[in-house]
Design an enzyme around this catalytic site. Sequence first.
Site, PDB file in Angstrom:
ATOM      1  N   GLU A 186       0.787  -1.250   0.000  1.00 43.99           N
ATOM      2  CA  GLU A 186       0.000   0.000   0.000  1.00 43.99           C
ATOM      3  C   GLU A 186       0.811   1.287   0.000  1.00 43.99           C
ATOM      4  OE1 GLU A 186      -2.826  -0.130   3.158  1.00 43.99           O
ATOM      5  OE2 GLU A 186      -3.866  -1.846   2.327  1.00 43.99           O
ATOM      6  N   GLU A 194      -5.988  -8.449   1.022  1.00 39.43           N
ATOM      7  CA  GLU A 194      -6.556  -8.059   2.319  1.00 39.43           C
ATOM      8  C   GLU A 194      -8.008  -7.712   2.101  1.00 39.43           C
ATOM      9  OE1 GLU A 194      -4.698  -4.891   4.569  1.00 39.43           O
ATOM     10  OE2 GLU A 194      -2.694  -5.692   4.185  1.00 39.43           O
TER      11      GLU A 194
END
Length: 487
Positions: A205, A393
Amino acid sequence: MSSLKLRTRRDFGKAIGTAALAPWAAGGAMASPAGTAATGVPSFPANFLWGCATAAYQIEGAAHEDGRKPSVWDTYARTPGKVAGGDTGDVANDHYHRYKEDVALLKSLGVRAYRYSVSWPRVFPEGRGPVNDKGVAFYDRLTDELLAAGIDPWVTLFHWDLPQALEDRWGGWQSRETAKAFADYAAFVARRLSDRVRHFFPINEFVCFIDQGYGTGIKAPGKQIPAGALNQTRHNALLAHGWAVEAIRAAARPGVQIGLAENPQICVPVIETPAHIEAARQAMRELNAPFLTAILEGRYTTAYLSAAGRHAPRFTPEEMKAIASPLDFVGLNVYTPTHIRADRSGAGFAVVPLPSSYPRMASEWLFLDPAVAYWAPRHLAEIWKVKDVYITENGCSSDDRIAADGCVYDTDRVMYLRTHLASARRATEEGWPLRGYFHWSLMDNFEWTDGYGKRFGLYYVDFRTQRRIPKLSAELFREVVRRNAVA
Ligand code: BG6
């Protein structure tokens, strides 16, 4: 003009008939190759990969043990007012000492994969230079324990815990020296673990440690640098990714798979009409121009560069080629939606603001729309022709409590999970290339600026005793994995 503003989740939150039956699980239950489980519920493809995810600083603890030195998160958490309750990752889930117990939790869920991250400052306490053998030995032990339990390790090399020494020396990601050091570290870990680890993610990320770490300053290292410097810092992080992909391929045993674990804005057409769907596709490219699009296309979009104007990043064609080094799969962390509508003016799309009554989970940034689990793989396949997609995720926070009978009835997480998995199942049913799903997270942990105040686990953790208690959602997830179908 200023740099393109990425609407980060936190900013946003603040703003408002079966044939021959085949065995599919250890439990001996059956599913049909045609995709229908024995229960009649459509199943996921036969080899669909089920897993859980965690990250080093959020669970390991042992912050000062066996030669580990601080990361920017140790420093940030110690800075008064930065993390709720003054919490730190010093002890966290004490996973460094309790990893065997935690691998047993994974095993009891029946998952075949576990995504963990390696702590860079545990391996190279100064970020580069002498290796810390004791730190590396921990990942040897963890990996071996997983393999002995029949669980495949998927390793993230950077989940935000930059060695403080590199922040001090070079201003962290503001310098491409950090990107070079990252590639060296990535090569070292790949060389060491690739006899047992077959899947690597260089970086988790970008937005969260770049835009939030150096732009808004709401995550470590908590800086607020000007637009031009921020765009160059974004570019350095992309270089770190690209150079690490090249370094891993050169250092690892043949056949390792390398992919992303990125959290782009997931652009959901506000209604599924051709016009809104086309607008959502355009938005997916443009709103993710600084990271995902740059990696998958090897170029910055014209709109990104012209919006940045004189603050645009400086780069060479060779750098863009490295950034776009071929990947084996693309993983997306899928949480909250960005709703898009067609708009004839300007860009051809517009972001639809959420009404204040829009439902969300316990974290203020986490709005509920299960469609994200469908559109993420579909966009990757349609826009960039990606052939193997993973949800690396997905999960939610919940206001978990232990009930009088000792159970944790997280019915909101059960609803979240069930609806997102139904949406993921829609993707596989339509033939979009979604190959697996990792739940965030295995257990409650240090949730960055929320400290221990927000819980994302399938297992409840009593941080005073380190006791792990399966929540209702753990029971659901175990059943999903067992059936290979939404339960
Ligand atoms: C994911 C991160 O984006 O979100 C995890 O990769 C994080 O590390 C999770 O724990 C929840 O985010 P937050 O900010 O609410 O802790």
